[in-house]
Design a protein around this motif. Structure first.
Motif, short mmCIF file in Angstrom:
data_model
loop_
_atom_site.label_atom_id
_atom_site.label_comp_id
_atom_site.label_asym_id
_atom_site.label_seq_id
_atom_site.Cartn_x
_atom_site.Cartn_y
_atom_site.Cartn_z
N LEU A 1 53.50 61.74 85.70
CA LEU A 1 52.45 62.61 86.22
C LEU A 1 52.76 64.05 85.81
O LEU A 1 52.82 64.95 86.64
CB LEU A 1 52.37 62.48 87.74
CG LEU A 1 51.98 61.10 88.26
CD1 LEU A 1 52.14 61.03 89.78
CD2 LEU A 1 50.55 60.75 87.87
N GLU A 2 52.95 64.26 84.50
CA GLU A 2 53.41 65.57 84.04
C GLU A 2 52.42 66.68 84.39
O GLU A 2 52.80 67.69 85.00
CB GLU A 2 53.65 65.54 82.53
CG GLU A 2 54.81 64.66 82.12
CD GLU A 2 55.06 64.70 80.62
OE1 GLU A 2 54.54 65.63 79.95
OE2 GLU A 2 55.77 63.82 80.13
N TYR A 3 51.17 66.53 83.99
CA TYR A 3 50.21 67.62 84.21
C TYR A 3 49.79 67.76 85.67
O TYR A 3 49.65 68.89 86.16
CB TYR A 3 49.03 67.50 83.25
CG TYR A 3 49.38 68.08 81.90
CD1 TYR A 3 49.07 69.40 81.58
CD2 TYR A 3 50.09 67.33 80.95
CE1 TYR A 3 49.44 69.96 80.36
CE2 TYR A 3 50.46 67.88 79.73
CZ TYR A 3 50.13 69.19 79.44
OH TYR A 3 50.51 69.74 78.24
N PRO A 4 49.60 66.67 86.42
CA PRO A 4 49.43 66.86 87.86
C PRO A 4 50.61 67.60 88.49
O PRO A 4 50.42 68.44 89.39
CB PRO A 4 49.32 65.43 88.39
CG PRO A 4 48.71 64.68 87.24
CD PRO A 4 49.35 65.27 86.02
N GLY A 5 51.81 67.32 88.01
CA GLY A 5 52.98 68.05 88.51
C GLY A 5 52.92 69.53 88.19
O GLY A 5 53.26 70.39 89.02
#
Length: 308
Positions: free
Chosen positions: A263-267
């Motif tokens: 969940l790179e971009y949500p993170g």
């Protein structure tokens, strides 16, 4: 608490693949507008051809995510910061270190948030890798980051121009992980940059680095790999070997393998929201400094022309 009204500036592949879905899935934000002179925008969302037009005509926004090529980000960020608008910078954060430093100072004076984002640090295996390595003695590190530029950056001429970084555009992802998980600072010793005869930026690079305790670090970057792609970091320690693969999403230690949902971009957007709510900035330039050092100190070799 009202959501943060954000505009996405630049609607290329990364914006559509990652930013727009992440914003839609993060309740702290609402997508107020998109900006691009070349893209028609997204149905149901106000779309403007320039940031200047958006700031003059509206709708009102609280933040911008700058997803343009890095060569033009500085001017756009200045426009936003002067209006008291929070700024999210895609990686690399700008075309030069000096631009990032100037933006950091402007954000501090304006009292708004500046976030130089490093999405690979939010890959599933990175945080536990950092925790595992904190108590270990690092003996050796090997990085292999090889991919097919025609798959990931088709027709993107800007990436081959000065400031576009060439193979360091993906390579900086590995450096962002490296500088985050190792307990000591890293610096460059030597580098070889392979530059196509018809391009201004490298298609491959070989870096020799070390940390401040003397642990050897080797990095192999290449944009000419076809078939399976390689995004691997191997760290040899006094307690065994740690491996991060698939860009940091899979972690293997002597006790086993972990593979969790990435969940790179949500993170990233959760981090951006927390920074805004807390009145803080996050402008870590360590990965960018290593790239700049490679260009400063690297030996350049000319290789065969590259054509899309």
């Amino acid at each position: 608490m009202d959501p943060i009204r954000i505009a996405v500036v630049g609607l290329g592949k990364i914006a559509r693949d990652q930013h727009l879905p992440a914003i839609a899935g993060t309740p702290a934000f609402s997508l107020a507008a998109t900006v691009s002179p070349h893209d028609p925008g997204t149905e149901g969302i106000p779309h403007l051809s320039s940031l200047d037009e958006l700031l003059k005509k509206g709708p009102a926004i609280d933040a911008v995510a700058l997803c343009t090529p890095p060569q033009v980000r500085y001017g756009l960020a200045v426009q936003a910061l002067e209006r008291g608008i929070h700024v999210f910078l895609e990686k690399p954060p700008a075309a030069t270190l000096s631009e990032v430093a100037a933006l950091r100072d402007r954000a501090d004076k304006a009292g708004v948030t500046l976030f130089a984002s490093w999405h690979s640090r939010f890959a599933a295996g990175v945080a536990p890798a950092r925790a595992w390595l904190a108590e270990r003695r690092i003996e050796k590190v090997s990085i292999v980051w090889r991919e097919d530029v025609r798959v990931w950056h088709p027709g993107q001429a800007w990436i081959w121009e000065p400031g576009g970084l060439g193979v360091f555009d993906p390579g900086i992802n590995a450096l962002s992980i490296l500088t985050h998980i190792l307990p000591r600072p890293v610096f460059l010793r030597t580098a070889t940059l392979s530059i196509p005869e018809n391009r201004a930026a490298p298609i491959a690079a070989d870096l020799s680095m070390c940390d401040t305790s003397g642990a050897e670090i080797h990095m192999d970057l290449d944009w000419r790999q076809t078939g399976p792609q390689s995004w691997d970091i191997v760290v040899e320690t006094d307690a065994g070997t740690l491996r991060l693969s698939r860009g940091g999403s899979v972690l293997t230690t002597p006790t086993g393998t972990e593979h969790n949902e990435d969940l790179e971009y949500p993170g990233l957007y959760s981090r951006f929201a927390n920074l805004i709510r807390g009145g803080r900035s996050d402008v870590d330039m360590a990965p960018f400094r290593l790239v700049a050092d490679a260009f400063l100190r690297g030996h350049r070799e000319t290789v065969e022309a590259f054509h899309d």
